[in-house]
Structures are given as structure tokens and as C-alpha cells.
Design an enzyme around this catalytic site. Structure first.
Site, PDB file in Angstrom:
ATOM      1  N   LEU A  36      -9.772 -16.236  17.063  1.00  0.00           N
ATOM      2  CA  LEU A  36     -10.937 -16.581  16.258  1.00  0.00           C
ATOM      3  C   LEU A  36     -11.410 -15.423  15.384  1.00  0.00           C
ATOM      4  O   LEU A  36     -11.261 -14.256  15.727  1.00  0.00           O
ATOM      5  CB  LEU A  36     -12.083 -17.029  17.166  1.00  0.00           C
ATOM      6  CG  LEU A  36     -11.789 -18.226  18.084  1.00  0.00           C
ATOM      7  CD1 LEU A  36     -13.053 -18.643  18.827  1.00  0.00           C
ATOM      8  CD2 LEU A  36     -11.219 -19.405  17.303  1.00  0.00           C
ATOM      9  N   HIS A  40     -14.022 -19.196  11.822  1.00  0.00           N
ATOM     10  CA  HIS A  40     -14.221 -20.136  12.932  1.00  0.00           C
ATOM     11  C   HIS A  40     -15.673 -20.119  13.411  1.00  0.00           C
ATOM     12  O   HIS A  40     -16.257 -21.166  13.693  1.00  0.00           O
ATOM     13  CB  HIS A  40     -13.319 -19.765  14.123  1.00  0.00           C
ATOM     14  CG  HIS A  40     -11.856 -19.822  13.833  1.00  0.00           C
ATOM     15  ND1 HIS A  40     -11.081 -18.689  13.729  1.00  0.00           N
ATOM     16  CD2 HIS A  40     -11.014 -20.869  13.655  1.00  0.00           C
ATOM     17  CE1 HIS A  40      -9.822 -19.028  13.492  1.00  0.00           C
ATOM     18  NE2 HIS A  40      -9.751 -20.349  13.432  1.00  0.00           N
TER      19      HIS A  40
END
Length: 281
Positions: A36, A40
Site C-alpha cells: 500500500l 490506496h
């Protein structure tokens, strides 16, 4: 800062979701493959604002990789991902094993025609079948009311929109703005694979298509503007330009009609890493 519980099975996931739904709470889902970054997290924050409950899924989907080496190299950083999600925070992380998603005997494929066929569909055969199949499964598993996807993967977003429309899946899809580095490079889990030298020139992809879009709006021919963008990207030291195309924003068919929303989409290779980007025109 407390990290959200990580659940591995559909049974446990649904136990949580049923309780939330019984309380009348709206559930948002942010599907990811992990590794991530701020892009995100921006999706999770949007979900946090709009939903009482937020699930982030972390699943490296083998069905959307047509290159086994790509699948093997894809970073798995679950512990770091959970720590990042704690800053949002999300309510639940669903991180199943492949056999939970695709048990023995699994034979179903979801295939979306039309929007999945050009561009990425042509370059990565079978990729969008894998995306459509796993997204359909994740919607069914999470029973979410809203799904959050980034506009960086514009074609994927159109595939998901068409999927829920055609199959009457009761999930509202929210497309969120691309998050960029300070130099304009679209954030991506693949960016960490660039060498320092490659990273220093990666921003040229965005700058070149932005310049092309400006020229087209000013009256230059689409073909000439795109050719100049490709030349600028190659001159910056990219390995090759895979495509730069001006397409109808919704259907992804070629479009020379400025009265309709259009999107310029591009893919290019740098340091052996495939970078994609897109902007409105």
C-alpha cells in the site's frame, strides 16, 4: 494506534459484516493487492468519510497476472500495510489465502467484453478476466454497499462499472482521483522497482501526455500531439512506449469527438518496469 483485525476466511468476514448490516451501517470496500501507498490510503479515507464501516482487502490475485515472474515479484508487505491502514483507520482487513478465494474445483470466470478488449486488454490477455472474477467474488464475500477504485487504472475502473451495471450487482462504485508524487508520477506499487536514475525521469510520462492534451485542446491534431508525446518519452530514456491513445472515456473506443468526454491513456517501460497513466482531455 490500533491495527484493524485481519480475517482470513469468508465465514469470519461475513460474521462481522452481518452484524454491521443488522445495525443499519453502510459498508465500504477498498480492494487492493497490498504493498500500500498514499494512493490506496486516499481510497480508504474516502470510504471512511462516506461509510460507517470500511473493509480493505489485501489479496494478490494470481488470475490477473499473465506473467508468472510478475506474480512472484509482487511485494507482500502485510504487516506494513496493516500499520498504514491503522492511520485511516479501517474496521477490518480481509487477507485471504488463494485457496479461500479459489478453492479446489473452481471453474468460473467472469468476462467483461467491450471496455476490457483494447489497450491493457490487448497487451495483457486474460488480465481483465482475472480482475472481473476477483472483484465479483470480493463484492459477494464482503457484501459491501460501496466499492472504491482509483482512476489511475482508468480502464479497470470502466470494467468494474460495466460489470456491476450488467450483472445488477448492488454496489455503488466510486472512482477516486489519481494520487501523484510531487513531480507528477502516478503513485504505484511498481514504482519502488525503479532505479534511482529511472525514478528521476519517470515523471516525463505524465508531463508528455499533459503536454499532448494541452496541444489537442489548442487545436493540434490528435495524431501529431501523440507522436510528439511518444518522442519526448523516448528521448527521456524510457525503454519503449507501448501505447499512447486518445479514447472515449466510457467506452474506450477511439474517439475524435471533442463533445464527448475523452481520456488519454499511456503505457511505457522504464528500467524493465511497466508504468501506466491517464488524464482527461
Amino acid at each position: 494506534m490500533t491495527t484493524a483485525p485481519i480475517v482470513r476466511t469468508v465465514e469470519e468476514l461475513r460474521r462481522h459484516v452481518r452484524a454491521w448490516k443488522a445495525a443499519g451501517e453502510m459498508v465500504g470496500v477498498v480492494p487492493t493487492m497490498g504493498a500500500l501507498h498514499e494512493g490506496h490510503l486516499s481510497l480508504a479515507r474516502r470510504a471512511r468519510k462516506e461509510c460507517e464501516r470500511v473493509i480493505t482487502t489485501i489479496f494478490v490475485n494470481p488470475k490477473q497476472f499473465n506473467n508468472p515472474d510478475d506474480l512472484k515479484k509482487y511485494p507482500r508487505t502485510e504487516e506494513a500495510d496493516a500499520a498504514l491502514l491503522a492511520t485511516v483507520p479501517v474496521d477490518l482487513i480481509f487477507a485471504p489465502q488463494p485457496e479461500e478465494v479459489y478453492p479446489d474445483g473452481f471453474i468460473t470466470t467472469v468476462s467483461v467484453g467491450g471496455v476490457s478488449e483494447p489497450l491493457e486488454g490487448r497487451m495483457r490477455p486474460g488480465h481483465f478476466d482475472g480482475v472481473a472474477t476477483v472483484v465479483t467474488k470480493l463484492f459477494g464475500m464482503t457484501m459491501a454497499d460501496r466499492g472504491y477504485f482509483g482512476q489511475k487504472d482508468w480502464q479497470q475502473l470502466q470494467v468494474v462499472l460495466r460489470l456491476v451495471r450488467d450483472l445488477n450487482i448492488p454496489v455503488h462504485i466510486v472512482g477516486c482521483e489519481t494520487i501523484r508524487e510531487t513531480d507528477g508520477l502516478a503513485m504505484s506499487s511498481r514504482n519502488v522497482r525503479l532505479t534511482p536514475e529511472g525514478r528521476a525521469k519517470a515523471h516525463v510520462l505524465y508531463e508528455a501526455i499533459m503536454a499532448a492534451a494541452t496541444d489537442i485542446r489548442a487545436g493540434q491534431s490528435d495524431r501529431m500531439a501523440i507522436r510528439e508525446a511518444a518522442e519526448a518519452i523516448r528521448a527521456a530514456g524510457f525503454d519503449r512506449v507501448e501505447y499512447i491513445e486518445l479514447r472515449d472515456a466510457e467506452t474506450l473506443m477511439p474517439s475524435d469527438d471533442p463533445a464527448r468526454a475523452r481520456r488519454m491513456l499511456a503505457a511505457a517501460w522504464l528500467d524493465g518496469v511497466r508504468l501506466i497513466d491517464n488524464i482527461p482531455v
